[in-house]
Design a protein around this motif. Structure first.
Motif, short mmCIF file in Angstrom:
data_model
loop_
_atom_site.label_atom_id
_atom_site.label_comp_id
_atom_site.label_asym_id
_atom_site.label_seq_id
_atom_site.Cartn_x
_atom_site.Cartn_y
_atom_site.Cartn_z
N GLY A 1 12.72 2.61 -44.27
CA GLY A 1 11.32 2.70 -43.86
C GLY A 1 11.09 2.36 -42.41
O GLY A 1 10.37 3.07 -41.68
N MET A 2 11.72 1.28 -41.92
CA MET A 2 11.52 0.86 -40.54
C MET A 2 12.16 1.83 -39.55
O MET A 2 11.55 2.21 -38.55
N THR A 3 13.40 2.24 -39.81
CA THR A 3 14.09 3.15 -38.90
C THR A 3 13.32 4.46 -38.77
O THR A 3 13.15 4.99 -37.66
N CYS A 4 12.84 4.98 -39.89
CA CYS A 4 12.07 6.22 -39.86
C CYS A 4 10.79 6.06 -39.05
O CYS A 4 10.41 6.94 -38.27
N HIS B 1 12.28 -5.32 -44.21
CA HIS B 1 11.16 -6.20 -44.52
C HIS B 1 10.93 -7.23 -43.41
O HIS B 1 9.81 -7.40 -42.93
N THR B 2 11.99 -7.90 -43.02
CA THR B 2 11.87 -8.91 -41.97
C THR B 2 11.61 -8.27 -40.62
O THR B 2 10.85 -8.79 -39.80
N GLN B 3 12.23 -7.12 -40.39
CA GLN B 3 12.01 -6.39 -39.14
C GLN B 3 10.54 -6.03 -38.99
O GLN B 3 9.96 -6.13 -37.90
N ALA B 4 9.90 -5.63 -40.09
CA ALA B 4 8.47 -5.30 -40.06
C ALA B 4 7.64 -6.53 -39.73
O ALA B 4 6.65 -6.46 -38.99
N ALA B 5 8.04 -7.68 -40.29
CA ALA B 5 7.31 -8.92 -40.02
C ALA B 5 7.39 -9.29 -38.54
O ALA B 5 6.37 -9.63 -37.91
N TYR B 6 8.58 -9.23 -37.99
CA TYR B 6 8.73 -9.55 -36.57
C TYR B 6 8.01 -8.53 -35.68
O TYR B 6 7.42 -8.89 -34.65
N ALA B 7 8.05 -7.27 -36.07
CA ALA B 7 7.37 -6.23 -35.30
C ALA B 7 5.86 -6.47 -35.29
O ALA B 7 5.21 -6.36 -34.24
N ILE C 1 0.78 -13.29 -44.29
CA ILE C 1 1.17 -11.89 -44.46
C ILE C 1 2.54 -11.84 -45.11
O ILE C 1 3.48 -12.49 -44.64
N CYS C 2 2.67 -11.11 -46.20
CA CYS C 2 3.96 -10.97 -46.88
C CYS C 2 4.47 -9.55 -46.73
O CYS C 2 3.73 -8.58 -46.95
N THR C 3 5.76 -9.42 -46.37
CA THR C 3 6.36 -8.10 -46.21
C THR C 3 7.46 -7.85 -47.24
O THR C 3 8.27 -6.94 -47.05
N VAL D 1 -0.90 -17.38 -37.79
CA VAL D 1 -0.54 -16.39 -38.81
C VAL D 1 0.88 -16.68 -39.27
O VAL D 1 1.81 -16.78 -38.45
N LEU D 2 1.06 -16.81 -40.57
CA LEU D 2 2.38 -17.03 -41.17
C LEU D 2 2.83 -15.74 -41.83
O LEU D 2 2.13 -15.20 -42.69
N LEU D 3 3.99 -15.23 -41.43
CA LEU D 3 4.53 -14.00 -42.00
C LEU D 3 5.78 -14.34 -42.81
O LEU D 3 6.73 -14.93 -42.28
N LEU D 4 5.76 -13.99 -44.10
CA LEU D 4 6.85 -14.33 -45.01
C LEU D 4 7.57 -13.07 -45.46
O LEU D 4 6.93 -12.07 -45.83
N SER D 5 8.90 -13.13 -45.46
CA SER D 5 9.69 -11.97 -45.84
C SER D 5 10.90 -12.42 -46.64
O SER D 5 11.05 -13.59 -46.98
N GLU D 6 11.77 -11.45 -46.95
CA GLU D 6 13.05 -11.72 -47.58
C GLU D 6 14.07 -10.76 -46.98
O GLU D 6 13.73 -9.69 -46.50
N GLY D 7 15.35 -11.15 -47.05
CA GLY D 7 16.40 -10.39 -46.39
C GLY D 7 17.06 -9.32 -47.23
O GLY D 7 18.21 -8.96 -46.97
N PHE D 8 16.37 -8.80 -48.26
CA PHE D 8 16.94 -7.73 -49.09
C PHE D 8 16.79 -6.41 -48.33
O PHE D 8 15.81 -5.69 -48.48
N GLY D 9 17.79 -6.10 -47.49
CA GLY D 9 17.64 -5.03 -46.52
C GLY D 9 17.02 -5.64 -45.28
O GLY D 9 16.41 -6.71 -45.33
N THR D 10 17.18 -4.99 -44.15
CA THR D 10 16.68 -5.58 -42.90
C THR D 10 15.24 -5.19 -42.60
O THR D 10 14.58 -5.83 -41.79
#
Length: 381
Positions: free
Chosen positions: A284-287, A17-23, A110-112, A6-15
């Motif tokens: 979104g992630m912190t909440c 998106h990538t945090q969700a991918a790693y989670a 998967i794109c976040t 599984v390849l998960l792709l994100s961008e660093g505009f805010g933390t």
């Protein structure tokens, strides 16, 4: 037999998106240890010189002109990425991304974030034969997320599903899974032991977070909280803002045995476990992590746009309040000191939700099921 990839792709505009991918990757690996997952921030990975510069400019804009960010968000709310952005993505990413996919040979992508989502969608139009899952990482959905080539959308709430339906996304392509959190948030911990391990005292405790990028705290809120320190333990987390952390450490105002200052940490789950109240920006992630831990939340510094929608959702859910005036903090000060048992009891009850999308492991579970169905379909079973 080859392990599934599984390849998960994100961008660093805010933390987030990538945090969700790693989670999500960590959650899937916990449920299926044989799975191979790779998380890539596309811009930083493919363009290590230009990518960080763009992110730095965006970060400064968010910090200095949040109203401008909100205005642009609303103005483009129902629109897909504009031609100029698509052209830039084409020139910078498409060819290199195709090469990465050719090398990694994922069974599922998967794109976040909307940018890699647009990149993979275009590659699918050009013949890429890999299923694309789009994980929307807030409690709202901007038009830039929507592409016809997406196989399945994973969304936080039924409301977000309805917003996609209004944009003519087929109902069969949308699944309400909640936003994934790391397995560290799936279960509670031994609070008494954690208090000792983290060098804290067993007393009412408040965790104050500035967001992943470490946006400066609201001064009025901070000054009021500092006045609590004789009776209530305060934990300030500045995220990746090292400059802010050092400024706070050098200030006599924070020199109190009940005040603890943190920078970036991978143990935020533990700090939430030992805290009785979370004061934060409504990312979104912190909440979602706060909801997984059942900790009551107070919101400040809401950036117009998706953070407004995030805050509205959790306030309506009863999990959070807006700090619209000092009276909110005064009320919580009273509750923590004189109604502490009720605060703890309410937190325990919050873990008893029966709605599947609020179970912290549900998203990872559903992605694995989609991958299993994909495998059966491709094998003709």
């Amino acid at each position: 037999m080859r392990k599934k990839r599984v390849l998960l792709l994100s961008e660093g505009f805010g933390t987030g998106h990538t945090q969700a991918a790693y989670a999500l990757a960590a959650g899937m690996k916990k449920l299926d240890p044989d799975l191979q997952c790779r998380v890539i921030e596309l811009g930083k990975f493919l363009n290590p010189t230009m990518g960080p510069l763009i992110l730095s400019a965006y970060r400064k804009t968010v910090s200095s002109s949040p109203k401008l960010v909100g205005m642009l968000y609303r103005k483009q709310y129902d629109k897909s990425l504009n031609r100029l952005t698509k052209l830039a993505l084409h020139r910078i990413f498409y060819t290199h991304t195709a090469q990465v996919i050719q090398q990694l040979k994922p069974d599922l992508i998967i794109c976040t974030h909307p940018f890699p989502n647009a990149v993979i969608s275009r590659l699918k139009r050009k013949g890429l034969n890999v299923s694309l899952i789009t994980l929307i990482t807030d409690y709202d959905v901007h038009g830039t997320w929507v592409n016809k080539e997406v196989t399945q959308y994973l969304v936080s709430t039924p409301r977000v599903k309805n917003l996609l339906l209004r944009r003519n996304v087929p109902a069969a392509s949308i699944q309400v899974t909640g936003i994934p959190v790391h397995p560290n948030f799936w279960e509670g911990a031994d609070k008494e032991q954690l208090v000792k391990d983290l060098g804290l005292k067993r007393m009412p405790t408040v965790l104050i977070m500035s967001g992943g990028w470490g946006v400066s705290f609201n001064k009025e809120i901070v000054n009021l909280l500092i006045s609590w320190a004789d009776q209530i333990q305060l934990i300030f987390c500045t995220g990746s803002n090292e400059k802010l952390l050092q400024k706070m450490k050098s200030s006599p105002a924070f020199n109190h045995p009940h005040i603890h200052l943190l920078g970036y940490t991978k143990q935020i789950d533990k700090w939430m476990d030992v805290s009785d109240l979370l004061i934060t920006k409504p990312g979104g992630m912190t909440c979602t992590e706060g909801m997984a831990k059942g900790i009551p939340m107070l919101f400040y510094g809401v950036i117009p746009g998706q953070e407004e929608e995030n805050s509205q959702y959790f306030v309506e859910l009863g999990s959070a309040e807006m700090i619209h005036s000092p009276s909110v903090l005064h009320r919580w000060h009273h509750r923590l000191l004189y109604e502490y048992k009720q605060v703890e009891s309410s937190r325990v009850n919050s873990f008893m939700s029966t709605e599947p999308e609020k179970e912290p492991f549900y998203c990872a579970q559903q992605v694995l099921e989609l991958l299993r169905q994909e495998t059966l379909s491709s094998s003709g079973l």
